[in-house]
Write an enzyme that holds these catalytic residues in place. Sequence first.
Site, PDB file in Angstrom:
ATOM      1  CB  CYS A   1      -0.905   0.075   1.222  1.00 21.30           C
ATOM      2  SG  CYS A   1      -2.018  -1.290   1.364  1.00 21.30           S
TER       3      CYS A   1
ATOM      4  CB  CYS B   1      -2.847   8.054   6.952  1.00 26.29           C
ATOM      5  SG  CYS B   1      -2.416   7.892   5.219  1.00 26.29           S
TER       6      CYS B   1
END
Lengths: 303, 402
Positions: free
Chosen positions: A35, A106
Site C-alpha cells: 500500500c 493513515c
Amino acid sequence: MWDYSETVKEHFYNPRNAGAVEEANATGDVGSLSCGDALRLTLKVNPDTEIIEDAGFQTFGCGSAIASSSALTEIIKGLTLDDALKVSNQDIADYLEGLPPEKMHCSVMGREALQAAVANYHGEEWSDDHEEGALICKCFAVDAVLIEDTVRANNLKTVEDVAHYTKAGGGCASCHEGIEEILAKVLAEKGESFDPNAAPMPEIETTPETLAAGATGMTNLQRIRRIETVIDSIRPQLQMDKGDAELVDVIGDSVYLKMTGACSGCQMAAMTLGGIQQRITEELGQFIKVLPDTELPKAQTEG
Amino acid sequence: MKGIYLDNNATTMVDPDVVETMLPYFTEQFGNPSSMHAFGNKVGRALKQARQQVQNLLGAAHDSEIIFTSCGTESDSTAILSALRAQPERNEIITTVVEHPAVLSLSKNLEKEGYKVHYLKVDNKGRLDLDEYKRLLSERVAVVSVMWANNETGTLFPVLEMAELASAAGVMFHTDAVQAVGKVPMNLQDTKIDMLSISGHKLHAPKGIGVLYLRRGVRYRPLLRGGHQERGRRAGTENVASIIALGKACELAREHMEFENTTVADMRDRLEQGILAAVPHSFVTGDPDNRLPNTANIAFEYIEGEAILMLLNKQGIAASSGSACTSGSLEPSHVMRAMDIPYTAAHGSVRFSLSRYNSMEEIEKVIEAVPPIMAQLRKLSPYWDENDPVEDPEKAFAPAYA
C-alpha cells in the site's frame, strides 16, 4: 491533488518528533509495503509512572501518513500508556482537522503503531486483526473487505442492506455497482445469484421493548440522552452560523430534528443533518438515520 | 514565481496559436456545420481543413479515415467494442498488462461479459515478448489493442511489427497512440494499423476532443448512433471549436516533431543524468533506449511518491508519481508492478514529462531542487540511516500488516 487541511500540510512540511527516540524502550512497526504506507513508532516510557516521556516516528509514506505520524506523537507525549491507548484514529484525524476518506487509513495506521508499541513494551507481540480492502464507498470511507465480511456474517442480499449495516452506499450512490459486485460474489459462493429487485431485510421491530434491549445495550432513555449530548456538542457550531437544532423524537433508528434559525430552509441543512447523523452513529455504535421533523410519520404529528 | 511544468504526459498547455485559431468558432462562426445556410457552410469547410491537418500528421491515406470523438478513452472504447460487434464469432482480445485504464478497465469489464482477454506480460524494462504474442494470434481473436507508447515510462512498443503479424493472422489491430502522436513520426498508410486513438490535450489542443483513425475498409460498428455526423460513424453535433483547435495543434506538432526529438530529448537526458548523478539509490524505469523523447521515469528508493510530489509542488515543480497514494488505490502503479519494480521503489517512482515549452534553465533548477527533497524524506524513512539505506532494509523493517 488531495484536499488536505492546512494542519495536515503543516505537519507534513514540518513534522514533529521525526526520527527514532534515543533510549527507546518500546517500538511498533506497522503498515503495508504494497500500500505504500509503513510506520515505525518508538517510545521512551518511564517504567515507574508508565508515562510516555518521548515519542518519535519514521514513516515511509505519503503526506497524510507523515502528518498522521507527526500528530500521533504530539498527542501521546506526556500521556500514560493507558490514556494513550484511548486515542482513536478519529482523534488523530480530528487533530489534523480531517483527512480525505481515501486517507483515513493513515490515521488508523497511527493508532495501530501505538498499539503495537505498547504491546512491545509489555513484551507482547501485537497482531493485527483487520485487513484492508479497496475503498468502495468514498462518502463514509468503507472498504471492500469490511463490506464483504459484513455481507457474509449477516447474510445480506441487497444494496440497501449493505447501506444499513455498513453505511456504504448510503451517500452519493456512485459505489452501488461495486457493492452489487461484492454481493454477487458472496451470493455466488452459496450458489445464489444477486437479485437487484430483492426486498431488503425487514427492519428490526422498533417497539420500546426491543429498543430497550437493543444492540447497543442501552435503554431508550439512555439512548435519547446520548443523542442529546451529541446534539449539544454540535450546537455551538450551529449557533455560530446563527442556527440551532432541537430533538423532536426518536423512533427506532430514526432521529427527528427540528432545524431552527438560519439552519431552517438553509441549503446546507441536508449536509448538516448528514454530519449530525455521522456523529450520532459513531457515538451509539449503531446506524442512525437523522431526518428533519417534517419527515415525521403523519400519525406522530397528528396524534 | 512561475511554475515549472513537467507533467505533459498528464496534459499539456493549449498552444496560444491554437487558442487563437479556435476562438472565432465560439462567436462569429457559431453555425452548425450540418445547416444549409452560410452560417453553417463556413464551419463545414473549417472542419474539413482540420480533418486534413490530422490526416497529414498521421500520414493517413484519406481524410475520411479521421473520426472526431470526445477523448482518447472514447476512441479506445469505440475501437474495441466495434471490433467485437462486427465479428460476433470472435470472442478473444489481446492487450498488454501495462495499458492505460481506458483499455484495461474496459477489458476487465468485457471479461465479466464472457470475453477472453489475453494480457501480454512485460519484462523488467517494460518490453513485450513477441513470441508469446504470435502464439496467441488466432481466428478467435477479434482485436489486438496495444499502446504505441506507455504513458508512465514512455517505453515504445513495436506496434508496426505487431500490426503486420496481426494482419497476417487476419486479426484487427488497434493502438492507443495518445502519448506517441506528435512525438513519434507516423505514416499510417504504410502500416497495417487498422485503428488508432488520439487525445487532443496531450498535444497542445484542448481537453474534450479526440480522434479515432479508422482505416478505410475496416469493418466498423459505431458506439454512438444518431445523426449523420462523421459519416454516421460517431453521431452527435461536432465539437467544432475543439476540432479546429486539434487540427491546428496537429499542424504545429508536425512542425515541431524534429524539435521534440532533438531539443526536448536533450533536456530530458540532461534532467535524468543530473538527478541520477546527485541522488543515490535512484534509477530509470522502462526501456531507456527505446522510449518517447520527453519522458523520464525515475524511481527513488525508500521514499514515497506523493510526499515527493508535495515537496516538489511547494517549489513550483509539477510532476506525477506511480505511488498508490496519489490515486487513492491500494497498489502502486500497475506499470511498475508489471516490470517487477520492488515496492520500496515503485511507490517512489516519479514521472517527469517535458514539452516544447520547457527550457534548459528550468531543467537546471529542477536538478538543483530534487536532491535535498529526497534527502529530507529519506531522513524520515524507516529504511534509511544517515546517508545510506539501513543494512538489509526489507528485513530491518518488516512491519506487521495493517
